[in-house]
Design a protein around this motif. Structure first.
Motif, PDB file in Angstrom:
ATOM      1  N   GLU A  63       0.838  -1.402   0.090  1.00  0.00           N
ATOM      2  CA  GLU A  63       0.102   0.116  -0.074  1.00  0.00           C
ATOM      3  C   GLU A  63       0.784   1.135  -0.003  1.00  0.00           C
ATOM      4  N   TYR A  66       2.281   2.250  -3.407  1.00  0.00           N
ATOM      5  CA  TYR A  66       1.127   2.866  -4.114  1.00  0.00           C
ATOM      6  C   TYR A  66       0.826   4.547  -3.626  1.00  0.00           C
ATOM      7  N   LYS A  68       0.261   5.595  -0.529  1.00  0.00           N
ATOM      8  CA  LYS A  68      -0.592   5.622   0.571  1.00  0.00           C
ATOM      9  C   LYS A  68       0.134   6.428   1.759  1.00  0.00           C
ATOM     10  N   LEU A  73      -1.756   4.675   6.975  1.00  0.00           N
ATOM     11  CA  LEU A  73      -1.479   3.244   7.295  1.00  0.00           C
ATOM     12  C   LEU A  73      -1.381   2.700   8.648  1.00  0.00           C
TER      13      LEU A  73
END
Ligand code: GLN
Length: 280
Positions: A63, A66, A68, A73
């Protein structure tokens, strides 16, 4: 796989995705995956990871690759003296915004009871930090996002200031309740057409509602200034965060609305970021 090798592997993946903070991000995400702090990690680098934890870690790294933001998170971000719960509905508190807190505390040093209004409260990082510092201050926060107000409520409980806080879901245009000694705001001030050029982490993941300042970047600032001039008491202080190139235009707007400019403060990158003024 041991903790050390997994962190190294995570760092490699993040680096190959051009994430500059690859190493520290990988460590933070490991701490999240195994639900321990950084100290534990440093003392247990050779410990073998449970399959379940390794899977969680890999998912977090993916994630992050990408783009984020780490704060989303791990659902937290440190700001001023506290840790704030954050998720995709709130702008992530910025270190530069701490300027607003510092400026506010400077100006209210000798004040006892104050009524503060925060326009576009978001996570509550500004208002709640001030309420935590000043035990006799009362805060009102408004925001157009119900989701972010729910996050703000969680933070108010965590910081133990919820008994001195009122929240309203409303557009600033329509808000008519109260008169305030101090108004603070970090409104959306990015030019609509320039949002796509922001850091990918911001452009892809942070709420557009908290960033989009319309075609000239000033449409929300205009509303905030107009309304503040009605909601503020005479001699009240108004503390506003602005975009790096908005100083002159904002000063004009403020003057037209009866504000005297006290100081303009620069952020860590030496850009004009915070205007402090007084209603006359
Ligand atoms: N300073 C934020 C950024 O750099 C923008 C915050 C805002 O529009 N109020 O992304």
């Amino acid at each position: 796989m041991d903790i050390y090798s997994a962190i190294l592997e995570g760092t490699k993946i993040l680096k190959s995705n051009s994430i500059y903070s690859a190493n520290i991000d990988s460590e933070i995400l490991m701490a999240k995956a195994i639900n321990k702090d950084k100290k534990y990690i440093l003392l247990n680098l050779d410990k073998k990871l449970k399959d379940q934890n390794l899977m969680t870690f890999k998912k977090l790294i993916k994630e992050r690759s990408y783009r984020k933001p780490v704060a989303y998170l791990i659902n937290k971000k440190s700001f001023w003296n506290s840790e704030f719960f954050v998720n995709k509905h709130t702008l992530i508190p910025r270190p530069d915004t701490e300027l607003l807190i510092e400026s506010t505390l400077n100006f209210v040093k000798n004040k006892n009871k104050l009524q503060i209004l925060d326009i576009g409260t978001g996570s509550g990082c500004i208002l709640l930090s001030i309420l935590k510092e000043k035990k006799n201050f009362y805060g009102t926060g408004i925001d157009i996002s119900k989701d972010t107000l729910n996050i703000c409520k969680i933070n108010a409980v965590n910081l133990d200031v919820s008994n001195r806080l009122k929240l309203f879901k409303t557009d600033v245009d329509k808000f008519i309740i109260g008169k305030y000694d101090l108004i603070i705001s970090n409104p959306p001030y990015i030019n609509k057409n320039k949002i796509k050029y922001l850091d990918l982490d911001v452009a892809k993941y942070e709420p557009l509602l908290a960033l989009d300042g319309g075609l000239d970047g000033l449409s929300e600032i205009r509303k905030v200034i107009n309304k503040s001039s009605e909601l503020i008491k005479k001699n009240g202080k108004f503390i506003l965060e602005i975009g790096f190139d908005q100083k002159n235009k904002v000063i004009n707007l403020l003057k037209r609305n009866g504000f005297y400019i006290n100081i303009i403060r620069k952020d860590f990158a030496n850009k004009d970021r915070c205007i402090i003024c007084t209603k006359i």
